[in-house]
Every structure is written in structure tokens, then in C-alpha cells.
Design an enzyme around this catalytic site. Structure first.
Site, PDB file in Angstrom:
ATOM      1  N   TRP A   1       0.854  -1.177   0.000  1.00 43.17           N
ATOM      2  CA  TRP A   1       0.000   0.000   0.000  1.00 43.17           C
ATOM      3  C   TRP A   1       0.897   1.236   0.000  1.00 43.17           C
ATOM      4  O   TRP A   1       1.828   1.350   0.800  1.00 43.17           O
ATOM      5  CB  TRP A   1      -0.889  -0.040   1.248  1.00 43.17           C
ATOM      6  CG  TRP A   1      -1.837   1.095   1.415  1.00 43.17           C
ATOM      7  CD1 TRP A   1      -2.652   1.642   0.465  1.00 43.17           C
ATOM      8  CD2 TRP A   1      -2.087   1.823   2.626  1.00 43.17           C
ATOM      9  NE1 TRP A   1      -3.400   2.663   1.003  1.00 43.17           N
ATOM     10  CE2 TRP A   1      -3.076   2.794   2.324  1.00 43.17           C
ATOM     11  CE3 TRP A   1      -1.582   1.739   3.931  1.00 43.17           C
ATOM     12  CZ2 TRP A   1      -3.559   3.679   3.291  1.00 43.17           C
ATOM     13  CZ3 TRP A   1      -2.072   2.607   4.873  1.00 43.17           C
ATOM     14  CH2 TRP A   1      -3.048   3.567   4.560  1.00 43.17           C
TER      15      TRP A   1
ATOM     16  N   ASP B   1       0.149  -4.999   9.795  1.00 45.65           N
ATOM     17  CA  ASP B   1      -0.971  -4.155   9.385  1.00 45.65           C
ATOM     18  C   ASP B   1      -2.099  -5.061   8.923  1.00 45.65           C
ATOM     19  O   ASP B   1      -2.046  -5.640   7.837  1.00 45.65           O
ATOM     20  CB  ASP B   1      -0.547  -3.212   8.254  1.00 45.65           C
ATOM     21  CG  ASP B   1      -1.664  -2.262   7.847  1.00 45.65           C
ATOM     22  OD1 ASP B   1      -2.693  -2.221   8.557  1.00 45.65           O
ATOM     23  OD2 ASP B   1      -1.515  -1.567   6.826  1.00 45.65           O
TER      24      ASP B   1
ATOM     25  N   LYS C   1     -13.312  -1.557   6.886  1.00 50.49           N
ATOM     26  CA  LYS C   1     -13.911  -2.441   5.891  1.00 50.49           C
ATOM     27  C   LYS C   1     -14.890  -3.425   6.517  1.00 50.49           C
ATOM     28  O   LYS C   1     -16.003  -3.618   6.026  1.00 50.49           O
ATOM     29  CB  LYS C   1     -12.833  -3.221   5.150  1.00 50.49           C
ATOM     30  CG  LYS C   1     -12.202  -2.489   3.982  1.00 50.49           C
ATOM     31  CD  LYS C   1     -11.256  -1.399   4.403  1.00 50.49           C
ATOM     32  CE  LYS C   1     -10.544  -0.770   3.223  1.00 50.49           C
ATOM     33  NZ  LYS C   1      -9.668   0.345   3.643  1.00 50.49           N
TER      34      LYS C   1
END
Length: 437
Positions: free
Chosen positions: A170, A251, A286
Site C-alpha cells: 500500500w 498491518d 472495511k
């Protein structure tokens, strides 16, 4: 030299028959004021190119075509193409809305019940390490806030260590770590030829790192590739972390969307079993469909309770220097769902439904691609998991996909599988096949 004329100076000059420029007369100040030369202190600021994904969202928003398809940003959509409001969260909202308590600041570490529930999700219900007091957890402003607070803290106490991120990863991982002052390099992760994890290269790179190097890892649903390690491969990584004394920073933003809530936490719990100290950034954006509420957590796993107490204090200090305390509303929703047995069970079923739907769309996309291009092996998409699929070959055609077919993907070739549904997946398969012919 700054101009220091005041009104009586102008009067005196006028009396001496001097003629002043018109622009100075128009700018004659009020009594008691001074004229200063304009400064441009901020002309040193460079322009910001913008985030490529968020910039693409603007282009998608302004696209007038009714049949446009958004496969770029990492949002979960339902089969009707809508960002859902989970039923469990709606019930929590109804309960929270009846509260008559004033809206007060949370502690620097956030809502204690929220933090405890976050620990149970990551480490398991009634985890021994939590009962021993060896995990320090704070509520953060999303997963990004957890990464920032954690990287600031580590940089402060380990100023000489470097950081490593996967290639690819990311984009904001690099930005956050570099913003904390780390020198950031990459370790091999994805083989573009085989379209799978390059595990041997990854292991070799990790084994060559100096002790205490900070290594950022994705426990599940790797962003952007969706290519995850198996439990056996994670065991090998844990052995390297322990033997090389590396500092793991995990993460985990998509827990539950890969193989399941517990299965996706395998690396977290494997590091605990190996008696390692590490950090975990968690996000509920999410899996609760609460993107704007910025609900995250940061946990530090320590050697003992005394060490964890000091870690908690340092995390609190880092928060105080940054945003002082986290927001309360989103945390109250997550806490309500996770601590109520009925809502918790309902929410877990909803997360399962998300995962199953995305996997079905992934399989449908592969079937469509094979039907259009039977000579091409698309099986690599089937071993990827979570919200994203990764096909770098498509990234080179992102402009054509957008302009000719109204299909939006990002330049890397990352595809948000959650944007697929039964009404558009066949059109997407046709668009992908068309640009590759």
C-alpha cells in the site's frame, strides 16, 4: 527595508510639494498603522500531486456514463453496487442514539471496552497473553493513525533502525514510515512472472537484515496483490523474525475477508506463541463498513505486564502530541457490536457473507476471462484472497479500460473485487479480455 511612513509623514511631504505615486496614495494607512513589504513565506511549499487513487475517484464521480464500474478504491460494495450499512451496526446505532450521556473527550488511549474487544478479535477470546497484561492497546484514528502512532513511537526509541516494506505494498506505508523519519527500503514479495508470492526471495531478504530492523507485514489479504502466505510459510517467517531479532509491525486491515476472522489472525498468534515482541495495527473500516468513523487500534505485545504498562504510557504520550484523543461515536458502535453476544454473532455472519460474495465474484471473473481467452492461464487470480485481485498486465491498459469501457482500475493493475457484482462481472471480463487481445 520596510516602508515606515505614517499619516503625518505623508502630510509633511505633501506640504513640501512632493508628488507621491498614485498606488502609494491609494494604500495610505489609517492613523497609527504601518506599511510593510509583502512577504511570501510559504513560496517554499511544493505542489502536492495528490493521491492517485483518490484522484481517480474524482474522475469516476464526474463520469456521466450510467454503466461505469468502479474497481479502484478499496471499498466493499454489495451485489447492488452499494456500500452497505450492516444490520448489526444499524442495531448498535439505534442503541447508542438513545443515550443521554454528554459527548465527552475519550481518554488518550480511547474507550477501554473497545480496546479490550479489539484484543479479543486479534489474539483470541480469553487469550492468555491478554490475561497476563502483556498487550498494550489503544484506540486510534483508523488503521493509518495506528501506523503513524506506532512508527513515531518506534522511531523515537530506536532512532538508528531502518524499515522494510513489501514490494509492492500500500502506497501510504512508505509515506507514513518516511514521515516518521525512517529510511525505508523494500523486501521482495511478489513475482510478476508467476503472479504469486516469491517466498524464497522474501526469506532470503529477511535473513539478511540487521537485527531490530522494522519489518512491515500483511497478515492477510495483502494490499495490493491479494497474494498471501500459507500458515506453514508464516511459520518460517516467524522463525526468521525470532532468530534475526527483527521488529515486526503487522498491518491487518481486512481481518475476516480472506479465510475467516480467526484464520486471518494466524500470524498474530504465531508471533505470540514464539514469544516475540511486536506491534499490530488494526482497522474496522472495511469489516464494519464504517469508513468515515475512523475506527482503528494499535497493540504492542510486550515481554511482561510492567513493560506493557510503560508501552501504554508512551503510546498515550504519542497520541497526546498528535490528536490528543480519538473520536467516540464510531468506537461506541464497534464496542456495542463486539461486546453483545447476539450482535457479535450477527456481525460475524455478515463478514462471512462479504467474504463469500467476493470469492464468488472472483471465480465468476476468472470463468469469464477463460471463456474469452482460453489460451491464457488466469488461475493465479483464484489463489488470491480478500478485497483485491492483482494483474499488473492490466495496469498498462487502465486508460483504455476507463475511456472505452467505463471500467476504473488503478495503474498498478490492482482490482477491487468488491466492486464486482452479478450485473457487471461479465462486462468486466469482456473489457479485460478486449484490451489484452
Amino acid at each position: 527595508m520596510a516602508c515606515r511612513l505614517v499619516h503625518h509623514d505623508l502630510d509633511k511631504i505633501a506640504g513640501q510639494m512632493f508628488v507621491l505615486p498614485v498606488n502609494l496614495l491609494l494604500r495610505r494607512p489609517l492613523a497609527g498603522t504601518r506599511l510593510y513589504k509583502e512577504t511570501a513565506l510559504f513560496n517554499v511549499l511544493s505542489a502536492y500531486a495528490g493521491d492517485p487513487i483518490l484522484s481517480l475517484q474524482v474522475a469516476y464521480r464526474d463520469d456521466p456514463r450510467a454503466d461505469k464500474i468502479n474497481l479502484s478504491i478499496g471499498l466493499y460494495y454489495d451485489n447492488e453496487g452499494q456500500v452497505p450499512r450492516l444490520a448489526s451496526v444499524q442495531q448498535a446505532q439505534a442503541r447508542v442514539s438513545t443515550s443521554t450521556e454528554p459527548s465527552m473527550y475519550l481518554p488518550m488511549s480511547g474507550d477501554p471496552a473497545y480496546c479490550k474487544a479489539s484484543q479479543a478479535l486479534l489474539f483470541g477470546d480469553d487469550a492468555e497473553i491478554v490475561r497476563q497484561g502483556r498487550v498494550a492497546t489503544i484506540q486510534t484514528v483508523g488503521g493509518s493513525g495506528a501506523l503513524k502512532v506506532g512508527s513515531d513511537l518506534i522511531r523515537r526509541f530506536f532512532p538508528d533502525i531502518e524499515a522494510r516494506i513489501s514490494n509492492p505494498t500500500w502506497d501510504n506505508h512508505r509515506a507514513i514510515l518516511e514521515g516518521s523519519g525512517f529510511k525505508v527500503e523494500t523486501y521482495p514479495y511478489f513475482d510478476r512472472d508467476t503472479q504469486r508470492v516469491d517466498f524464497d526471495a522474501m526469506k532470503g531478504a529477511l535473513r539478511a537484515l540487521p537485527a531490530r530492523t522494522l519489518v512491515l507485514l500483511h497478515p492477510c489479504c495483502h494490499n495490493p496483490t491479494g497474494a498471501d502466505l500459507t500458515p506453514a510459510q508464516w511459520d518460517e517467517v516467524v522463525e526468521i523474525i525470532a532468530s534475526r531479532q527483527l521488529l515486526a509491525f503487522l498491518d491487518i486491515a481486512y481481518q475476516g475477508l480472506g479465510e475467516g476472522l480467526d484464520a486471518d489472525a494466524y500470524l498474530v498468534r504465531a508471533l505470540v506463541k514464539a514469544n516475540q515482541s511486536f506491534l499490530v495495527s488494526g482497522s474496522f473500516s472495511k469489516i464494519f463498513s464504517l469508513y468515515g468513523e475512523r475506527c482503528g487500534s494499535l497493540s504492542m505485545v510486550c515481554a511482561n505486564a510492567e513493560e506493557a504498562g510503560r508501552a501504554l504510557g508512551q503510546m498515550q504520550q504519542a497520541v497526546r502530541r498528535n490528536y490528543s484523543s480519538p473520536p467516540a461515536y464510531g468506537a461506541s458502535l464497534v464496542r456495542t457490536v463486539l461486546t453483545d453476544p447476539v450482535l457479535n454473532a450477527q456481525w460475524r455472519a455478515e463478514v462471512d457473507e462479504m467474504r463469500v460474495r467476493m470469492q464468488a465474484m472472483r471465480e465468476r471473473l476468472i470463468q469469464g476471462m477463460v471463456a474469452e481467452q482460453p489460451q491464457v492461464d488466469w488461475s493465479f487470480l483464484d489463489v488470491q484472497r480478500g478485497m483485491f485481485a492483482y494483474a499488473p498486465v492490466l495496469g498498462a491498459h487502465m486508460v483504455r479500460l476507463r475511456e472505452e469501457f467505463g471500467v476504473y482500475i488503478i495503474e498498478s493493475g490492482r482490482i477491487c473485487v468488491a466492486g464486482l457484482n452479478t450485473g457487471n462481472v461479465d462486462r468486466v471480463a469482456h473489457a479485460f479480455a478486449s484490451v489484452l487481445k
